[in-house]
Every structure is written in structure tokens, then in C-alpha cells.
Scaffold this motif. Sequence first.
Motif, PDB file in Angstrom:
ATOM      1  N   LEU A 113      -0.627  10.022  -0.085  1.00 14.74           N
ATOM      2  CA  LEU A 113       0.414  10.606   0.513  1.00 14.74           C
ATOM      3  C   LEU A 113       1.890  10.245  -0.320  1.00 14.74           C
ATOM      4  N   ALA A 114       2.124   8.810  -0.721  1.00 16.92           N
ATOM      5  CA  ALA A 114       3.255   8.444  -1.322  1.00 16.92           C
ATOM      6  C   ALA A 114       3.525   9.219  -2.605  1.00 16.92           C
ATOM      7  N   GLN A 115       2.514   9.346  -3.437  1.00 20.03           N
ATOM      8  CA  GLN A 115       2.722  10.095  -4.526  1.00 20.03           C
ATOM      9  C   GLN A 115       3.066  11.574  -4.321  1.00 20.03           C
ATOM     10  N   ILE A 116       2.561  12.212  -3.099  1.00 16.54           N
ATOM     11  CA  ILE A 116       2.878  13.614  -2.710  1.00 16.54           C
ATOM     12  C   ILE A 116       4.238  13.618  -2.261  1.00 16.54           C
ATOM     13  N   ALA A 117       4.587  12.754  -1.556  1.00 14.54           N
ATOM     14  CA  ALA A 117       6.149  12.652  -0.994  1.00 14.54           C
ATOM     15  C   ALA A 117       7.314  12.530  -2.234  1.00 14.54           C
ATOM     16  N   ALA A 118       6.650  11.542  -3.231  1.00 12.91           N
ATOM     17  CA  ALA A 118       7.580  11.074  -4.196  1.00 12.91           C
ATOM     18  C   ALA A 118       7.864  12.528  -4.991  1.00 12.91           C
ATOM     19  N   ALA A 119       6.842  13.509  -5.161  1.00  9.72           N
ATOM     20  CA  ALA A 119       7.130  14.555  -5.902  1.00  9.72           C
ATOM     21  C   ALA A 119       7.835  15.803  -5.056  1.00  9.72           C
ATOM     22  N   ASP A 120       7.919  15.613  -3.883  1.00  8.92           N
ATOM     23  CA  ASP A 120       8.285  16.588  -2.958  1.00  8.92           C
ATOM     24  C   ASP A 120       9.096  15.787  -1.885  1.00  8.92           C
ATOM     25  N   ARG A 252      -0.558  27.621   5.251  1.00  9.27           N
ATOM     26  CA  ARG A 252      -0.452  27.383   3.706  1.00  9.27           C
ATOM     27  C   ARG A 252      -0.038  25.831   3.511  1.00  9.27           C
ATOM     28  N   LYS A 253       0.461  25.266   4.518  1.00  8.21           N
ATOM     29  CA  LYS A 253       1.214  23.799   4.075  1.00  8.21           C
ATOM     30  C   LYS A 253      -0.241  22.818   4.230  1.00  8.21           C
ATOM     31  N   VAL A 254      -1.290  23.417   5.221  1.00  8.10           N
ATOM     32  CA  VAL A 254      -2.334  22.428   5.130  1.00  8.10           C
ATOM     33  C   VAL A 254      -3.096  22.706   3.796  1.00  8.10           C
ATOM     34  N   GLN A 255      -3.373  23.779   3.387  1.00  6.43           N
ATOM     35  CA  GLN A 255      -4.087  24.222   2.183  1.00  6.43           C
ATOM     36  C   GLN A 255      -3.253  23.440   0.877  1.00  6.43           C
ATOM     37  N   ALA A 256      -2.054  23.315   0.844  1.00  4.15           N
ATOM     38  CA  ALA A 256      -1.397  22.622  -0.165  1.00  4.15           C
ATOM     39  C   ALA A 256      -1.758  21.287  -0.050  1.00  4.15           C
ATOM     40  N   LEU A 257      -1.702  20.752   1.093  1.00  2.00           N
ATOM     41  CA  LEU A 257      -1.991  19.276   1.122  1.00  2.00           C
ATOM     42  C   LEU A 257      -3.540  18.917   0.677  1.00  2.00           C
ATOM     43  N   VAL A 258      -4.404  19.918   1.193  1.00  2.00           N
ATOM     44  CA  VAL A 258      -5.680  19.521   0.780  1.00  2.00           C
ATOM     45  C   VAL A 258      -5.775  19.782  -0.731  1.00  2.00           C
ATOM     46  N   ASP A 259      -5.070  20.584  -1.238  1.00  2.00           N
ATOM     47  CA  ASP A 259      -5.369  20.917  -2.933  1.00  2.00           C
ATOM     48  C   ASP A 259      -4.743  19.585  -3.367  1.00  2.00           C
ATOM     49  N   ALA A 260      -3.841  19.156  -2.920  1.00  2.00           N
ATOM     50  CA  ALA A 260      -3.078  17.971  -3.617  1.00  2.00           C
ATOM     51  C   ALA A 260      -4.035  16.504  -3.329  1.00  2.00           C
ATOM     52  N   LEU A 261      -4.853  16.311  -2.149  1.00  2.00           N
ATOM     53  CA  LEU A 261      -5.626  15.406  -2.028  1.00  2.00           C
ATOM     54  C   LEU A 261      -6.759  15.526  -2.877  1.00  2.00           C
ATOM     55  N   THR A 262      -7.410  16.544  -3.087  1.00  2.00           N
ATOM     56  CA  THR A 262      -8.687  16.824  -3.758  1.00  2.00           C
ATOM     57  C   THR A 262      -8.346  17.078  -5.374  1.00  2.00           C
ATOM     58  N   ALA A 263      -7.540  17.048  -5.841  1.00  2.00           N
ATOM     59  CA  ALA A 263      -6.874  17.109  -7.220  1.00  2.00           C
ATOM     60  C   ALA A 263      -7.411  16.048  -8.122  1.00  2.00           C
TER      61      ALA A 263
END
Length: 263
Positions: A113-120, A252-263
Motif C-alpha cells: 500500500l505504501a508503494q501504491i500511495a507513493a505512486a498516486d 473501478r477503484k477496487v479492481q484497480a487496487l486488486v490489479d496493483a496488489l496482484t501485479a
Amino acid sequence: MKRTHLPLNGLRVLDAAARHLSFTRAADELAVTPAAVGQQVRALEDTLGVVLFRRTARGLELTAEGEAGLAALRGGFLQFEEAVRAMQAGQSSKALTIAAPRDLTAKWLLPRLAQIAAADGEMRFAVMASDEAVDFTEANLDLALRWGEGPGNLEGEALESDGFVTVGRPSGGAALRIGWPGCPGDDAATPIAVADAGLAIDAAAAGLGRAEVPELLARGDIAAGHVEVIGEPTASRLGYWIVAPLPQWRQRKVQALVDALTA
């Protein structure tokens, strides 16, 4: 008060046909055939008990009865659009509430989550600890992470992992077995017991012994050199799953997070 059944498809066709004064152009706008527009108009006329259009030498003409309802009809459609925008407003939000086991949160989820928040910089997360099934409605959750054989009666996606690994302190440490609730093997053979798999990894890193834990949880500590893998990974039917009921899963926001966590 019981609401009158509204023939919404017919009213939508009426609006388009009245604007164009042409069944053909209304059909183009609505992506249907002119015949379908005509059928909808006739059905609406039968339902309302009025004539809405007349064909004249000059072409299609709206009757006084049809004209009488147009302003209110178009105002109603605008209100429908506003209602839809209001309901979808949360989709533009980047705030999500997530439930996850404490050890998974500490060892795996928070760093990602820290990586995702740093990117956005607009992302906002509320994380609650939950080792059991949670009520998505009462908790106002967007998604949850769970340990199990599958998503159950929810929508879900598995987090890839190599199953279980045995980890110990790189410098050696004790050879005692560290146990935790749900760990593989015989609990009676665990002279050291801790509350969860995350603490088992920490105990192994401290040199208290060796712990068999989900590879996903230990991945960060292995990469950082806090522990090392002893032997080969062991496959397991159990694993971590990202889950949510279908309405949340479609967001959409949930799918975007799922994609980010499973990338």
C-alpha cells in the motif's frame, strides 16, 4: 405510497423521437431500428391512452398531448442523470477500506500500500485487522484479504505464493520448532508457540528456532536477509485471497487496487 409503473423505455423513445421528429433519426441515436421505435411509441400510446405523434404532409408531428409532457419528461431524465452521477461519485474517490489478518497486514499488505500511495498521492487507505469473516455491509468494507482454500461465496483472486517455507536465522539459531495457530504439522511438537505466522517469522529471525510459514508472508524478510529458507517450499491447498461481494468487486477503484496488489 405505491409508485406508478413507468414505461421508461417508451418514454426514452418518445424524448428522442420528439427531438428529431423522425423515427429514423431517433433509431440512429438509440441504436435500434426505426421499426423498434415505432413499436415502442405505439406501446406507449396504448399504455397512456393518447396519441403522441401524427404523420402529416410535412412529416412527423408531435400532438398537443405529447407536447404537454415533454418539459417534465426531460427534466425527469436530467434528474435521473444527476442521480446516477451521485451514485457513481464514489468511483472517483480513491479512498478504500480493507480488512486483513494482522500478520499479513504487517508483513505484506502495508509495504505494498505504501508503494501504491507513493505512486498516486490521492490514494487513501483505511486498514482494519480481521482474522475472521467480516460483514462487508456493517464494516463498510471495499475488500478483504483472507486465508483459505478459495473465495467462498464471494468474488476473489488468489495471491500467488510458493505455499509454505521453513525459515530460520541466517547465522544458524536454534533448531526448535516454532508453532502458531494453523501452522502445518503437530502442534504438540512445537516447544515455542506464538500468536500468528508473522510473529513466527520474527521469532525465527531472533534465533529462537525454525518456523514453517506461508511463503508470501516471509518473502520480505527473506529478501531483507532477516531469515533464510531451509529446505524446499511445500505446496499447500491454502493461500491468501483478495475477496469482496460482487457489487464492491465491480467498482473501478477496487479492481484497480486488486490489479496493483496482484501485479
